[in-house]
Design a protein around this motif. Structure first.
Motif, mmCIF file in Angstrom:
data_model
loop_
_atom_site.group_PDB
_atom_site.id
_atom_site.type_symbol
_atom_site.label_atom_id
_atom_site.label_comp_id
_atom_site.label_asym_id
_atom_site.label_seq_id
_atom_site.Cartn_x
_atom_site.Cartn_y
_atom_site.Cartn_z
ATOM 1 N N LEU A 185 0.823 -1.216 0.000
ATOM 2 C CA LEU A 185 0.000 0.000 0.000
ATOM 3 C C LEU A 185 0.858 1.267 0.000
ATOM 4 O O LEU A 185 0.382 2.334 -0.412
ATOM 5 N N ARG A 186 2.090 1.147 0.437
ATOM 6 C CA ARG A 186 2.969 2.310 0.445
ATOM 7 C C ARG A 186 3.228 2.819 -0.975
ATOM 8 O O ARG A 186 3.400 4.005 -1.212
ATOM 9 N N ASP A 187 3.231 1.880 -1.937
ATOM 10 C CA ASP A 187 3.493 2.261 -3.332
ATOM 11 C C ASP A 187 2.340 3.057 -3.952
ATOM 12 O O ASP A 187 2.515 3.700 -4.985
ATOM 13 N N ILE A 188 1.146 2.957 -3.339
ATOM 14 C CA ILE A 188 -0.016 3.708 -3.873
ATOM 15 C C ILE A 188 -0.558 4.644 -2.799
ATOM 16 O O ILE A 188 -1.765 4.845 -2.678
ATOM 17 N N ARG A 189 0.346 5.223 -2.032
ATOM 18 C CA ARG A 189 -0.071 6.083 -0.927
ATOM 19 C C ARG A 189 -0.867 7.286 -1.418
ATOM 20 O O ARG A 189 -1.754 7.783 -0.714
ATOM 21 N N ASP A 190 -0.572 7.758 -2.616
ATOM 22 C CA ASP A 190 -1.305 8.915 -3.117
ATOM 23 C C ASP A 190 -2.787 8.600 -3.332
ATOM 24 O O ASP A 190 -3.624 9.507 -3.372
ATOM 25 N N GLN A 191 -3.141 7.313 -3.439
ATOM 26 C CA GLN A 191 -4.546 6.935 -3.647
ATOM 27 C C GLN A 191 -5.233 6.512 -2.340
ATOM 28 O O GLN A 191 -6.418 6.755 -2.163
ATOM 29 N N VAL A 192 -4.501 5.867 -1.457
ATOM 30 C CA VAL A 192 -5.133 5.321 -0.257
ATOM 31 C C VAL A 192 -4.844 6.156 0.987
ATOM 32 O O VAL A 192 -5.466 5.942 2.036
ATOM 33 N N GLY A 193 -3.893 7.080 0.903
ATOM 34 C CA GLY A 193 -3.549 7.868 2.068
ATOM 35 C C GLY A 193 -2.738 7.050 3.053
ATOM 36 O O GLY A 193 -2.089 6.059 2.703
ATOM 37 N N ALA A 194 -2.807 7.469 4.302
ATOM 38 C CA ALA A 194 -2.088 6.746 5.352
ATOM 39 C C ALA A 194 -2.845 5.460 5.704
ATOM 40 O O ALA A 194 -4.083 5.395 5.630
ATOM 41 N N VAL A 195 -2.115 4.442 6.102
ATOM 42 C CA VAL A 195 -2.739 3.168 6.479
ATOM 43 C C VAL A 195 -2.250 2.775 7.861
ATOM 44 O O VAL A 195 -1.140 3.098 8.269
ATOM 45 N N ARG A 196 -3.124 2.093 8.583
ATOM 46 C CA ARG A 196 -2.730 1.569 9.897
ATOM 47 C C ARG A 196 -3.501 0.284 10.145
ATOM 48 O O ARG A 196 -4.586 0.054 9.584
ATOM 49 N N ARG A 197 -2.925 -0.558 10.969
ATOM 50 C CA ARG A 197 -3.590 -1.823 11.307
ATOM 51 C C ARG A 197 -4.572 -1.585 12.440
ATOM 52 O O ARG A 197 -4.202 -1.064 13.508
ATOM 53 N N ALA A 198 -5.798 -1.948 12.197
ATOM 54 C CA ALA A 198 -6.856 -1.761 13.192
ATOM 55 C C ALA A 198 -7.007 -3.028 14.041
ATOM 56 O O ALA A 198 -6.672 -4.127 13.593
ATOM 57 N N PRO A 199 -7.508 -2.876 15.265
ATOM 58 C CA PRO A 199 -7.746 -4.060 16.104
ATOM 59 C C PRO A 199 -8.716 -5.025 15.407
ATOM 60 O O PRO A 199 -9.680 -4.602 14.761
ATOM 61 N N SER A 200 -8.440 -6.312 15.548
ATOM 62 C CA SER A 200 -9.285 -7.319 14.895
ATOM 63 C C SER A 200 -9.125 -8.650 15.609
ATOM 64 O O SER A 200 -8.143 -8.863 16.334
ATOM 65 N N PRO A 201 -10.061 -9.574 15.410
ATOM 66 C CA PRO A 201 -9.937 -10.907 16.025
ATOM 67 C C PRO A 201 -8.744 -11.666 15.442
ATOM 68 O O PRO A 201 -8.217 -11.314 14.384
ATOM 69 N N ASP A 202 -8.329 -12.728 16.155
ATOM 70 C CA ASP A 202 -7.252 -13.575 15.645
ATOM 71 C C ASP A 202 -7.636 -14.143 14.289
ATOM 72 O O ASP A 202 -8.777 -14.569 14.075
ATOM 73 N N GLY A 203 -6.691 -14.149 13.371
ATOM 74 C CA GLY A 203 -6.953 -14.702 12.053
ATOM 75 C C GLY A 203 -7.553 -13.705 11.085
ATOM 76 O O GLY A 203 -7.880 -14.058 9.945
#
Length: 555
Positions: A106-124
């Motif tokens: 996603l870093r390669d298309i940052r101009d389209q997606v903006g900043a990204v971060r990992r959100a809390p989620s269940p295992d798996g």
């Protein structure tokens, strides 16, 4: 009475002689077992043994059969474990290791997606939040490129990842086909690790098998306790990656200072001399999966963590064209040649692989540690004294059963009952010989199957003798009565034994553990009882009839 052809008499006699010789080693169990262990050790050492091993090998004549019935856990003593593999741990590890790759993609298309971060989620589940949701389609396409085809026969045409949008979040999970494949690989890997650990300890005839979707049954005769077995299973395999100095076929070659001489697992007789200090260890291996190379040939892809990736990248950059050895527990399982600089900690192993080979190698690469936590649902220790008591009780039951059957047959049919008892003894010898020849494991239910078979074995003789009585009452001569009794009772004998055999076969395929042991001995007993009741008994009666030529007989 019509005599059987000479060839048939000889064949029946040879089968009976084989039964006697094949069962004989079990009368000297400890002596023959020591002999077998010594012979195996000498063979593994290239035919050269220690004086103690040579002496042990001489405890039993080499020209006699030496196959033994393996004694099960309940007869030998040992440990029993039933473990559940936490498969969800593997899904969590896969998502954790996938996150850096997703972030880089996603870093390669940052101009389209903006900043990204990992959100809390269940295992798996890997949930990634985008600050520019308008670029969700581009983000999904970029991450989809990380997905691979599922390498199973049932998963053909499917990808490893499911990627969906949920508002500002992109949700990534393993596809259903990949989950099934992952479960199978995890269970296969766990079985492989456990088997390696148990075999390494020199245990005898362990039972290690998958039960259901996520459970493993482990039974190891001869081990001290269940806690000792748990400690053995928990041992971590040692996986390392070494520079290769050279190869040799000399098992006694001098490796040189700070080098190791290691055998090849794939090619017997081939040895690798490798540097003692590994380039990277299995502790830094994140994952290894079956895949395909650029020519669509089966291969194995692997990935290291950050530290391992840096060390491996530096080494491959400086050693293009040189082989490196993948070493598991002191054996070289593969020695690929470095084709190019491998940056980023990911690489691929190519070779003359089938899909099964690549899957197996991936399993071995991951076999440095258990892939998931194991919860022990059941653990049991059976002491050797209890095993000895079980053997004694089994012998007693067998003797009592044999004596009771013999007494009944002799009381009911006189001399012909004695002939039936002689055939019954041959039947018992044949059962033991066959169990020894196929390496079957004898358990208490197996002994029960043998005792039950002794009772069932004389049923055929009862049918034959009762039929002979009917023919005698009808006025036939002794010889013709005996012929008619064997011929006309055969269909009833065959039908009754086939129905019993069908039940035993069904028990074998749908049962497990001790149930299958009972089914095996019962099935063998039914087959041998057919042979002894119809052919051995008749041969004994033929020999007696030809010798005495009686004018009348009493059955």
């Amino acid at each position: 009475m019509t005599s059987a052809p000479l060839w048939k008499r000889i064949l029946i006699g040879l089968v009976c002689l084989w039964g006697l010789l094949g069962s004989l080693p079990n009368l000297f169990y400890t002596q023959v077992e020591t002999h077998n262990d010594a012979v195996a050790a000498i063979s593994q050492a290239g035919g050269v043994g220690t004086p103690e091993q040579e002496a042990a090998a001489g405890l039993w004549p080499s020209w006699l059969p030496s196959s033994l019935m393996s004694l099960g856990l309940d007869l030998r003593g040992g440990a029993h474990l039933l473990a559940r593999v936490e498969l969800t741990d593997v899904y969590k590890a896969r998502m954790d290791s996938l996150w850096p790759e997703v972030r880089d993609a996603l870093r390669d298309i940052r101009d389209q997606v903006g900043a990204v971060r990992r959100a809390p989620s269940p295992d798996g589940v890997l949930r990634v939040t985008l600050t520019e949701p308008a670029g969700m389609s581009a983000a999904i396409a970029a991450v989809q490129a990380l997905s691979q085809p599922v390498i199973t026969l049932t998963g053909v045409g499917q990808s490893t990842l499911n990627i969906t949008a949920d508002g500002n979040d992109m949700v990534i999970t393993l596809s259903e086909a990949e989950q099934r494949a992952t479960d199978d690989r995890t269970m296969q890997q766990s079985l492989e690790i456990i088997r390696n650990r148990v075999d390494e300890a020199g245990t005898r005839e362990p039972t290690i098998q998958r039960q259901g979707e996520d459970r493993i049954l482990i039974q190891v005769p001869g081990i001290g306790s269940a806690s000792e077995l748990k400690g053995l299973i928990g041992t971590t395999a040692k996986l390392t990656f070494h520079p290769v100095v050279r190869t040799t076929t000399d098992a006694g070659a001098n490796a040189g200072a700070r080098n190791l001489l290691l055998p090849s697992r794939e090619q017997k007789g081939l040895y690798y001399i490798v540097e003692e200090t590994p380039v990277v260890s299995g502790d830094e291996l994140v994952d290894a999966q079956p895949s395909f190379d650029q020519n669509n040939r089966p291969a194995v892809s692997f990935r290291f963590d950050g530290t391992g990736a840096r060390k491996f990248g530096d080494y491959t950059a400086a050693n293009i064209g040189a082989p490196f050895a993948i070493v598991l527990d002191g054996e070289v399982i593969s020695a690929p040649v470095i084709q190019s600089h491998i940056a980023g900690g990911s690489g691929i192993i190519t070779g003359s692989f089938t899909v099964e080979d690549s899957t197996e190698l991936a399993v071995l690469l991951r076999a440095g540690a258990l892939p998931a936590k194991m919860d022990f649902l059941e653990e049991r220790t059976i002491g050797p004294e209890l095993g000895a008591d079980s053997i004694s009780a089994g012998k007693t039951a067998a003797v009592i059963g044999l004596v009771a059957v013999a007494a009944y047959m002799i009381a009911s049919y006189g001399m012909f009952g004695t002939f039936a008892v002689m055939a019954l003894a041959v039947n018992l010898l044949l059962i033991i010989a066959i169990l020894s020849a196929i390496g079957a494991t004898l358990t208490l239910p197996g002994i029960a199957g043998i005792v039950l078979t002794m009772g069932m074995a004389v049923d055929a003789n009862v049918l034959i003798f009762e039929r002979v009585r009917e023919e005698l009452r009808a006025g036939l001569s002794p010889g013709r009565s005996l012929d008619a009794g064997f011929e006309r009772a055969f269909s009833a004998i065959f039908d009754s034994q086939i129905t019993g055999l069908l039940v035993a076969v069904i028990m074998f395929f749908i049962g497990s553990g001790t149930v299958r042991g009972f089914a095996v001995t019962t099935s063998i007993g039914i087959i041998t009882s057919m042979f002894t009741a119809v052919y051995v008994t008749r041969l004994i009666i033929e020999l007696w009839f030809g010798w005495r030529r009686p004018k009348t007989i009493v059955v």
